[in-house]
Design a protein around this motif. Structure first.
Motif: not given
Length: 207
Positions: A1-8, A48-53, A118-120, A124-128
């Motif tokens: 799995m690729s490294a996590p990514l955060v969008f700001v 795995p990713a998340c958004l800081v908005c 959020a990344l965790a 988990a969602r991505l694995a599902l």
């Protein structure tokens, strides 16, 4: 799995740079955006990713962005930030799918904790999602007769009942069942039933 990514996503360049620097210092890969329109055009990463908005932005605000993501079927976890937090705004944010709501100036440790959580969650969602995609692929590999056999088997029918329903011999019914188990990667009937539930396959029950 690729490294996590955060969008700001924040129209304030200073805040955006501060968050990006904080994440980089913690070893987290992050990408910044000044406008919601630019962000929503981004393809959903297969990582795995998340958004800081930011909540308050010109044109598309934070809730607008969350609404667009929802329409796109994107379950990206969102951490909202605002300098003007109110209880109604917090409620709105949570209804929009926010996993955290932080007030500016954001405490660095709180933001890092929220990002890690959020990344965790997204991991988990991505694995599902990947597991479900694999199950669909296995189910598609079944022949029409094997799919029919599967619906009978998960309904609790015995081999003789499956044979009668299919109009074949009991030996042939057992053969179909074995092939279904092998192709679906099921080690037991309980596994097969669980996979069917994930795929929302209806059961054919005995009468």
């Amino acid at each position: 799995m690729s490294a996590p990514l955060v969008f700001v996503l924040d129209d304030d360049a200073a805040v955006r740079a501060s968050v990006l620097n904080l994440l980089a210092a913690d070893g987290i890969d992050a990408r910044g955006f000044a406008a919601g329109a630019d962000f929503v055009r981004q393809a959903r990463p297969d990582t795995p990713a998340c958004l800081v908005c930011d909540m308050k932005m010109p044109e598309l605000d934070g809730l607008d962005v969350a609404s667009i993501l929802a329409r796109q079927g994107c379950e990206l976890p969102i951490i909202f930030m605002t300098g003007h937090g109110t209880i109604p705004m917090t409620v709105q944010a949570m209804k929009a799918g926010a996993v955290e709501f932080l007030t500016k100036p954001v405490v660095p440790d709180e933001l890092l904790r929220a990002v890690r959580d959020a990344l965790a969650l997204d991991e988990a969602r991505l694995a599902l999602r990947r597991e479900l995609a694999a199950l669909r692929q296995r189910h598609e590999s079944l022949t029409p007769r094997e799919r029919e056999t599967m619906t009978l088997v998960i309904g609790g029918l015995l081999n003789k009942q499956v044979a009668d329903a299919l109009g074949v011999s009991e030996i042939m019914a057992k053969t179909h069942k074995r092939k279904v188990m092998e192709k679906m990667g099921a080690r037991s009937l309980a596994d097969l039933v669980r996979y069917a539930e994930r795929l929302q396959i209806s059961q054919a029950r005995s009468r």
